[in-house]
Design an enzyme around this catalytic site. Structure first.
Site, PDB file in Angstrom:
ATOM      1  N   LYS A  14       0.821  -1.210   0.000  1.00 51.88           N
ATOM      2  CA  LYS A  14       0.000   0.000   0.000  1.00 51.88           C
ATOM      3  C   LYS A  14       0.863   1.273   0.000  1.00 51.88           C
ATOM      4  O   LYS A  14       2.062   1.221   0.250  1.00 51.88           O
ATOM      5  CB  LYS A  14      -0.929  -0.031   1.221  1.00 51.88           C
ATOM      6  CG  LYS A  14      -2.014  -1.131   1.150  1.00 51.88           C
ATOM      7  CD  LYS A  14      -2.969  -1.027   2.340  1.00 51.88           C
ATOM      8  CE  LYS A  14      -4.105  -2.047   2.229  1.00 51.88           C
ATOM      9  NZ  LYS A  14      -5.063  -1.917   3.376  1.00 51.88           N
ATOM     10  N   TYR A  54     -12.407  -1.883  -3.822  1.00 52.10           N
ATOM     11  CA  TYR A  54     -12.949  -2.028  -2.465  1.00 52.10           C
ATOM     12  C   TYR A  54     -14.475  -1.900  -2.451  1.00 52.10           C
ATOM     13  O   TYR A  54     -15.057  -1.508  -1.427  1.00 52.10           O
ATOM     14  CB  TYR A  54     -12.322  -0.993  -1.535  1.00 52.10           C
ATOM     15  CG  TYR A  54     -10.945  -1.374  -1.022  1.00 52.10           C
ATOM     16  CD1 TYR A  54     -10.761  -2.510  -0.235  1.00 52.10           C
ATOM     17  CD2 TYR A  54      -9.825  -0.595  -1.311  1.00 52.10           C
ATOM     18  CE1 TYR A  54      -9.506  -2.865   0.247  1.00 52.10           C
ATOM     19  CE2 TYR A  54      -8.560  -0.937  -0.825  1.00 52.10           C
ATOM     20  CZ  TYR A  54      -8.417  -2.070  -0.042  1.00 52.10           C
ATOM     21  OH  TYR A  54      -7.174  -2.404   0.454  1.00 52.10           O
ATOM     22  N   ASN A 117      -2.039   0.141   7.090  1.00 52.77           N
ATOM     23  CA  ASN A 117      -1.583  -1.191   7.505  1.00 52.77           C
ATOM     24  C   ASN A 117      -0.700  -1.898   6.483  1.00 52.77           C
ATOM     25  O   ASN A 117      -0.564  -3.121   6.495  1.00 52.77           O
ATOM     26  CB  ASN A 117      -2.774  -2.058   7.930  1.00 52.77           C
ATOM     27  CG  ASN A 117      -3.795  -2.237   6.822  1.00 52.77           C
ATOM     28  OD1 ASN A 117      -3.594  -1.771   5.701  1.00 52.77           O
ATOM     29  ND2 ASN A 117      -4.878  -2.920   7.131  1.00 52.77           N
ATOM     30  N   HIS A 120      -2.147  -5.519   1.572  1.00 50.50           N
ATOM     31  CA  HIS A 120      -3.458  -6.131   1.321  1.00 50.50           C
ATOM     32  C   HIS A 120      -3.278  -7.583   0.916  1.00 50.50           C
ATOM     33  O   HIS A 120      -2.283  -7.937   0.288  1.00 50.50           O
ATOM     34  CB  HIS A 120      -4.185  -5.391   0.176  1.00 50.50           C
ATOM     35  CG  HIS A 120      -5.372  -6.152  -0.334  1.00 50.50           C
ATOM     36  ND1 HIS A 120      -6.617  -6.064   0.256  1.00 50.50           N
ATOM     37  CD2 HIS A 120      -5.498  -7.049  -1.350  1.00 50.50           C
ATOM     38  CE1 HIS A 120      -7.456  -6.881  -0.394  1.00 50.50           C
ATOM     39  NE2 HIS A 120      -6.803  -7.483  -1.365  1.00 50.50           N
ATOM     40  N   GLU A 131      -9.970 -10.181  -7.714  1.00 46.16           N
ATOM     41  CA  GLU A 131      -8.934  -9.167  -7.463  1.00 46.16           C
ATOM     42  C   GLU A 131      -7.743  -9.331  -8.413  1.00 46.16           C
ATOM     43  O   GLU A 131      -7.182  -8.338  -8.882  1.00 46.16           O
ATOM     44  CB  GLU A 131      -8.485  -9.249  -6.000  1.00 46.16           C
ATOM     45  CG  GLU A 131      -9.594  -8.797  -5.046  1.00 46.16           C
ATOM     46  CD  GLU A 131      -9.162  -8.838  -3.586  1.00 46.16           C
ATOM     47  OE1 GLU A 131      -8.009  -9.218  -3.286  1.00 46.16           O
ATOM     48  OE2 GLU A 131      -9.991  -8.468  -2.737  1.00 46.16           O
TER      49      GLU A 131
END
Ligand code: ADP
Ligand code: MG
Length: 143
Positions: A14, A54, A117, A120, A131
């Site tokens: 990310k 998302y 975080n 993913h 995905e």
């Protein structure tokens, strides 16, 4: 059968981790975990592209800020393959909230809070397929 549970999953480094130049360290962890990289690209998502990815979270209180974050900088998307790759990669990442992530996991090491975080991972075979197709054409995967 030794290859009975070979799976593919989508991983993302990310914008927080990419921006802190942690991509190499995270890829090192991926390889040391025995996951095979079969696709990789650097992307800068638009909020729209992040929103499609998302879509399952649409309507949740954190949705808009999640899209803003995911489109705030460059990311690396990786297609990973290995035995039980979906759950294996999720255990290597650690819990969604870095404060609750196990010692030694990527989110414990490099995440700072639930909104930042570091990485993913897909959560099931069905979502992994969607995905992977969201970012990779079949011919871009090199098993
Ligand atoms: P995971 O990434 O572990 O699969 P989710 O699919 O539940 O977790 O959520 C997607 C992402 O949305 C998380 O990685 C995190 O960045 C963010 N997120 C999830 N829950 C929250 C929350 N309660 N508050 C803020 N951000 C959240
Ligand atoms: Mg998820």
């Amino acid at each position: 059968m030794s290859d009975q549970n070979v799976q593919r999953t989508l991983a993302i480094i990310k914008p927080d981790a990419f921006g802190k130049k942690l991509s190499g360290k995270i890829i090192d962890i991926i390889e040391n975990a025995g996951l095979s990289i079969i696709g990789l690209k650097v992307l800068r998502l638009t909020a729209e592209k992040a929103g499609g990815f998302y879509a399952v979270h649409k309507g949740k209180p954190f949705y808009d800020s999640l899209l803003e974050f995911m489109s705030s900088g460059k990311i690396i998307v990786l297609a990973l393959e290995g035995t039980d790759a979906i759950n294996h990669w999720r255990s290597v990442m650690g819990a969604t909230d870095p404060a609750k992530a196990e010692e030694g996991t990527i989110r414990k090491l490099y995440g700072t809070r639930i909104e930042r975080n570091a990485c993913h991972g897909s959560d099931a075979p069905e979502t992994a397929e969607v995905e992977l197709n969201y970012f990779f054409k079949p011919e871009e995967l090199v098993p």
